[in-house]
Design an enzyme around this catalytic site. Structure first.
Site, PDB file in Angstrom:
ATOM      1  N   LYS A  24       7.839  79.223  28.253  1.00  0.00           N
ATOM      2  CA  LYS A  24       9.132  78.754  27.764  1.00  0.00           C
ATOM      3  C   LYS A  24       9.632  79.549  26.550  1.00  0.00           C
ATOM      4  CE  LYS A  24       8.547  74.562  26.769  1.00  0.00           C
ATOM      5  NZ  LYS A  24       8.917  74.123  25.433  1.00  0.00           N
ATOM      6  N   ARG A  46      12.241  65.881  23.756  1.00  0.00           N
ATOM      7  CA  ARG A  46      10.927  65.960  24.391  1.00  0.00           C
ATOM      8  C   ARG A  46      10.521  64.619  24.991  1.00  0.00           C
ATOM      9  NH1 ARG A  46       8.104  70.323  22.398  1.00  0.00           N
ATOM     10  NH2 ARG A  46       5.967  70.564  23.135  1.00  0.00           N
ATOM     11  N   ARG A  92      -5.093  82.552  27.293  1.00  0.00           N
ATOM     12  CA  ARG A  92      -4.370  82.999  26.102  1.00  0.00           C
ATOM     13  C   ARG A  92      -5.168  82.670  24.837  1.00  0.00           C
ATOM     14  NH1 ARG A  92       1.476  80.475  25.564  1.00  0.00           N
ATOM     15  NH2 ARG A  92       0.265  78.684  24.943  1.00  0.00           N
ATOM     16  N   ARG A 125      -7.912  81.908  19.653  1.00  0.00           N
ATOM     17  CA  ARG A 125      -7.416  80.623  19.132  1.00  0.00           C
ATOM     18  C   ARG A 125      -8.364  79.495  19.511  1.00  0.00           C
ATOM     19  NH1 ARG A 125      -1.160  79.662  20.190  1.00  0.00           N
ATOM     20  NH2 ARG A 125      -1.938  77.570  19.844  1.00  0.00           N
ATOM     21  N   ARG A 137      -2.144  67.922  25.852  1.00  0.00           N
ATOM     22  CA  ARG A 137      -0.759  68.387  25.791  1.00  0.00           C
ATOM     23  C   ARG A 137      -0.068  68.259  27.150  1.00  0.00           C
ATOM     24  NH1 ARG A 137      -0.472  73.804  23.832  1.00  0.00           N
ATOM     25  NH2 ARG A 137      -1.729  73.892  21.974  1.00  0.00           N
TER      26      ARG A 137
HETATM   27  P1  ADP Z   1       4.407  74.067  23.626  1.00  0.00           P
HETATM   28  O1  ADP Z   1       5.450  75.088  23.962  1.00  0.00           O
HETATM   29  O2  ADP Z   1       3.009  74.602  23.569  1.00  0.00           O
HETATM   30  O3  ADP Z   1       4.510  72.826  24.444  1.00  0.00           O
HETATM   31  P2  ADP Z   1       5.841  73.667  21.129  1.00  0.00           P
HETATM   32  O4  ADP Z   1       5.718  74.960  20.428  1.00  0.00           O
HETATM   33  O5  ADP Z   1       7.153  73.350  21.764  1.00  0.00           O
HETATM   34  O6  ADP Z   1       4.663  73.553  22.162  1.00  0.00           O
HETATM   35  O7  ADP Z   1       5.494  72.451  20.143  1.00  0.00           O
HETATM   36  C1  ADP Z   1       4.249  72.410  19.464  1.00  0.00           C
HETATM   37  C2  ADP Z   1       3.981  70.995  18.969  1.00  0.00           C
HETATM   38  O8  ADP Z   1       5.041  70.586  18.063  1.00  0.00           O
HETATM   39  C3  ADP Z   1       3.961  69.902  20.041  1.00  0.00           C
HETATM   40  O9  ADP Z   1       2.715  69.816  20.663  1.00  0.00           O
HETATM   41  C4  ADP Z   1       4.317  68.659  19.212  1.00  0.00           C
HETATM   42  O10 ADP Z   1       3.214  68.174  18.484  1.00  0.00           O
HETATM   43  C5  ADP Z   1       5.320  69.197  18.210  1.00  0.00           C
HETATM   44  N1  ADP Z   1       6.719  69.026  18.681  1.00  0.00           N
HETATM   45  C6  ADP Z   1       7.596  70.024  19.010  1.00  0.00           C
HETATM   46  N2  ADP Z   1       8.780  69.517  19.391  1.00  0.00           N
HETATM   47  C7  ADP Z   1       8.665  68.170  19.307  1.00  0.00           C
HETATM   48  C8  ADP Z   1       9.524  67.075  19.572  1.00  0.00           C
HETATM   49  N3  ADP Z   1      10.787  67.266  20.020  1.00  0.00           N
HETATM   50  N4  ADP Z   1       9.071  65.820  19.353  1.00  0.00           N
HETATM   51  C9  ADP Z   1       7.834  65.611  18.917  1.00  0.00           C
HETATM   52  N5  ADP Z   1       6.951  66.581  18.650  1.00  0.00           N
HETATM   53  C10 ADP Z   1       7.352  67.850  18.842  1.00  0.00           C
END
Ligand code: ADP
Length: 186
Positions: A15, A90, A127, A133, A144
């Protein structure tokens, strides 16, 4: 009038990479709550300190904290004519807040990038290994994905019901997937 887009997809779907390409192509800001939260953690702001452990566990940061961040960001002049939201909303509560605050046109198209879950676990662990990591353990990765399926995936139906959904197959090279997204946005 620029596009107001939302990119939806599970962790590991690529993404972030696609979001960067789309934003550049369309000349709109890429607004990533994950990036904003990681920056807050790195800067050790109050928000960052509240969010750190939650993010490390792969859980969602409380809605009101993330919503405040997004509302502030959308008020910046560069977002006046369009944006690509990545990571927000989200869950259904965040989607309702966004719609109730700005109206239905806050998102003209939600692009859902689809990849099945065993492929995602494989990609994320690969990754993590390449980047050294150690925080991306299999348990956190699975959590997740579970959080995505429980909280975020229902948004696909939310935007489908509003006839604002474009679904794209996320399996293939970065260029292939990007091509499908561009096609879907026409
Ligand atoms: P990924 O692309 O790996 O799913 P992101 O980089 O979008 O993760 O987000 C990393 C973390 O930030 C999430 O796992 C969550 O804990 C937090 N986060 C990001 N956006 C939101 C949101 N809209 N609401 C709640 N938590 C969020």
């Amino acid at each position: 009038m620029g596009r107001k887009l939302l990119l939806l997809g599970p962790p590991g779907a690529g993404k972030g990479t696609q979001a960067g390409h789309i934003a550049k192509l369309l000349g709109i800001p890429h607004i990533s709550t994950g990036d904003m939260l990681r920056q807050a953690v790195a800067e050790e702001t109050e928000l960052g300190m509240q969010a750190k452990a939650i993010m490390e566990a792969g859980d969602l940061v409380p809605d009101d904290l993330v919503t405040a961040l997004v509302i502030e960001r959308l008020a910046q002049p560069d977002a006046a004519c369009g944006y690509l939201l990545d990571g927000y909303p989200r869950n259904a509560a965040q989607a309702d807040t966004l719609t109730n605050t700005y109206g239905d046109d806050v998102i003209d198209t939600a692009i859902a990038v689809d990849v099945e879950s065993e492929e995602l676990v494989r990609r994320i662990l690969q990754r993590a290994k390449e980047q050294g990591r150690t925080d991306d353990t299999e348990d956190v990765v699975r959590n997740r994905l579970n959080v995505y399926q429980a909280d975020t995936e229902p948004l696909i139906g939310y935007y489908r019901d509003r006839e604002r959904l474009a679904e794209v197959d996320g399996v293939g090279s970065v260029d292939e997937v990007f091509g499908r997204i561009v096609e879907a946005l026409r």
